[in-house]
Design a protein around this motif. Structure first.
Motif, PDB file in Angstrom:
ATOM      1  N   UNK B 121     -39.629 157.551 -68.931  1.00  0.00           N
ATOM      2  CA  UNK B 121     -40.944 158.023 -69.368  1.00  0.00           C
ATOM      3  C   UNK B 121     -42.068 157.305 -68.627  1.00  0.00           C
ATOM      4  N   UNK B 122     -41.900 155.990 -68.436  1.00  0.00           N
ATOM      5  CA  UNK B 122     -42.933 155.246 -67.720  1.00  0.00           C
ATOM      6  C   UNK B 122     -43.060 155.757 -66.288  1.00  0.00           C
ATOM      7  N   UNK B 123     -41.921 155.968 -65.634  1.00  0.00           N
ATOM      8  CA  UNK B 123     -41.961 156.430 -64.239  1.00  0.00           C
ATOM      9  C   UNK B 123     -42.566 157.831 -64.149  1.00  0.00           C
ATOM     10  N   UNK B 124     -42.140 158.702 -65.074  1.00  0.00           N
ATOM     11  CA  UNK B 124     -42.666 160.072 -65.047  1.00  0.00           C
ATOM     12  C   UNK B 124     -44.154 160.092 -65.352  1.00  0.00           C
ATOM     13  N   UNK B 125     -44.593 159.205 -66.269  1.00  0.00           N
ATOM     14  CA  UNK B 125     -46.021 159.211 -66.632  1.00  0.00           C
ATOM     15  C   UNK B 125     -46.888 158.727 -65.473  1.00  0.00           C
ATOM     16  N   UNK B 126     -46.265 158.008 -64.523  1.00  0.00           N
ATOM     17  CA  UNK B 126     -47.032 157.587 -63.343  1.00  0.00           C
ATOM     18  C   UNK B 126     -47.100 158.706 -62.301  1.00  0.00           C
ATOM     19  N   UNK B 127     -46.392 159.795 -62.555  1.00  0.00           N
ATOM     20  CA  UNK B 127     -46.443 160.923 -61.629  1.00  0.00           C
ATOM     21  C   UNK B 127     -45.224 161.027 -60.730  1.00  0.00           C
ATOM     22  N   UNK B 128     -44.256 160.123 -60.906  1.00  0.00           N
ATOM     23  CA  UNK B 128     -43.034 160.212 -60.098  1.00  0.00           C
ATOM     24  C   UNK B 128     -42.180 161.374 -60.588  1.00  0.00           C
TER      25      UNK B 128
END
Lengths: 245, 219
Positions: B121-128
């Motif tokens: 979730x953290x990675x996806x929320x950064x746009x990755x």
């Protein structure tokens, strides 16, 4: 309007956790969402950057429809998110945590990304920690790094999902201070929180949620000093009794 | 004692040629099973239901059939029906690959799922995107968890090669049996065979410990 959510509802299986929620946020506004556990606060926040899919309604952020967009990743670059459990990447140092996304997404050159990261770390008071791994940091330090990591992408909006709930009491203040500074700089922020004193100080507007509905909303002063609904009064009297404000 | 070492020298050429076949079987089937296992493992964590179902059935069926039966079935059963005569070495590599891939798929799935969903979730929320999240955030953490289990599977597969002596692959075990059929000294010859397996597996264990240490990232 930087965020426009219209009549959204969200179900987990048969359980409807958000019911017909509409929400508008203007640029630079600080919105706090309060309410008892299980009221749908975090879910609402997670719908805004599509970590959760909604079943009905529409959400647009920066004039873009996030429910049907083909490029959610590009939109998420503009929406920073801070989690209760920090979610720093344990396999990278603090600095690497921060520059990973901008480099992978080719938003910045390495030198530029590193300079920006160091500038942000200085702002949250952790410049000297740039080369350590997250597991050596305290909870408050981790959360400040997580905020800096989100800011590194230069987002237009910041979402905070109970950012101080997993912290030891003496570390809450240092995180709230960083958030307060950010609010003063004019960042658009949506904060799910149980810190009523903080909400009263920084929020332009407060939402009280319960059972998947927005029960009451108003300015911080209105809602905390003269709540209109019984439920909100009850909730506030319960939590304020245990919190020194 | 002198007799024991003398006999060892006499047997050595035959045992070494068997060991060579054993290693060819083990290395090629482990490599192929690793690739196949990662693919099946990816299926089992996929959002696409049919891929998930395929992985579940594959793992369930393969893990439920003994390796020896799988070997006999392919080498004798399938060739009896189709008329295709498998080379014993090829057949044994196929069978070992299929067998080990099911276990490796489970190791892979468990390793990925052991990583907290907050990381994604953290990675996806950064746009990755999904692939970048996997490659940069999830896999580096998951692989560290998977290494001991993968190594265990490598060792198991190496030892399992001996089971396929039943389909007449001239590997270490079968070569030992052939020698015993001639000299009738099972105590000596089987001990040579056992020691040779032990040496190879010890080397593999040391290698993995080194690898594990190298991949550590905490301070």
């Amino acid at each position: 309007m930087i965020i426009k959510a219209k009549e959204i509802s969200k179900c987990f299986g048969d359980l409807e956790v958000l019911k017909d929620i509409s929400l508008n946020v203007t640029e630079g506004e600080v919105l706090c969402i309060i309410g008892p556990s299980g009221s749908g606060k975090s879910t609402l926040l997670r719908c805004l950057n599509r970590l959760e899919e909604i079943q009905c309604g529409s959400i647009s952020i920066l004039e873009e429809d996030i429910v049907n967009t083909k490029n959610i990743n590009r939109l998420r670059e503009n929406i920073g998110m801070v989690f209760q459990s920090f979610n720093l990447f344990p396999n990278y140092t603090v600095l690497e945590n921060m520059i990973l996304a901008p480099l992978e997404l080719k938003k910045m050159k390495r030198k530029e990304a590193e300079e920006r990261a160091i500038m942000l770390l200085r702002k949250v008071g952790l410049e000297d920690k740039k080369d350590v791994y997250p597991q050596t940091l305290s909870g408050g330090q981790k959360q400040r790094v997580a905020i800096a990591r989100a800011l590194e992408m230069n987002p237009k909006i910041m979402l905070f999902d109970e950012p101080t709930s997993a912290l030891d009491p003496e570390m809450v203040e240092e995180v709230l201070k960083v958030m307060k500074d950010l609010a003063q700089e004019g960042m658009t922020m949506i904060i799910v929180t149980h810190e009523m004193g903080f909400a009263r100080d920084v929020a332009d507007r407060v939402l009280f949620m319960e059972g998947g509905y927005i029960v009451e909303e108003g300015s911080a002063r209105e809602l905390f000093t003269a709540p209109k609904t019984n439920r909100c009064q009850e909730f506030l009297s319960k939590v304020l009794r245990t919190q020194v404000c | 004692m002198a007799h024991y070492f003398q006999l060892f020298q006499d047997c050595l050429p035959s045992l070494l040629s068997g060991l060579q076949i054993t290693l060819i079987m083990a290395v090629s089937s482990i490599a192929l099973a690793f690739i196949l296992g990662v693919i099946i493992g990816l299926f089992s964590i996929s959002h696409i239901r049919i891929l998930r179902a395929f992985a579940t059935v594959y793992i369930y069926v393969i893990r439920g059939i003994p390796l020896m039966i799988l070997g006999l079935f392919l080498y004798f059963g399938v060739s009896a029906i189709t008329g295709i005569r498998f080379d014993p070495l090829v057949a044994s590599i196929i069978v070992l690959t299929i067998n080990a891939s099911a276990y490796m798929a489970e190791i892979f799935r468990a390793g990925i799922q052991a990583i907290d969903v907050g990381q994604t979730e953290a990675a996806r929320s950064l746009g990755l995107g999904y692939l970048k999240t996997m490659k940069k955030v999830i896999l580096p953490q998951a692989i560290k968890i998977m290494i001991p289990a993968f190594l265990n599977q490598f060792i198991t597969t190496l030892k399992d090669t001996s089971i396929l002596s039943v389909i007449s692959v001239r590997e270490l075990t079968l070569n030992g049996q052939i020698i015993i059929a001639r000299n009738y000294l099972p105590f000596e010859v089987y001990s040579y065979v056992a020691i040779m397996y032990l040496i190879i597996i010890t080397a593999l264990s040391i290698l993995s410990k080194k690898l594990e240490r190298k991949l550590k990232y905490d301070n």
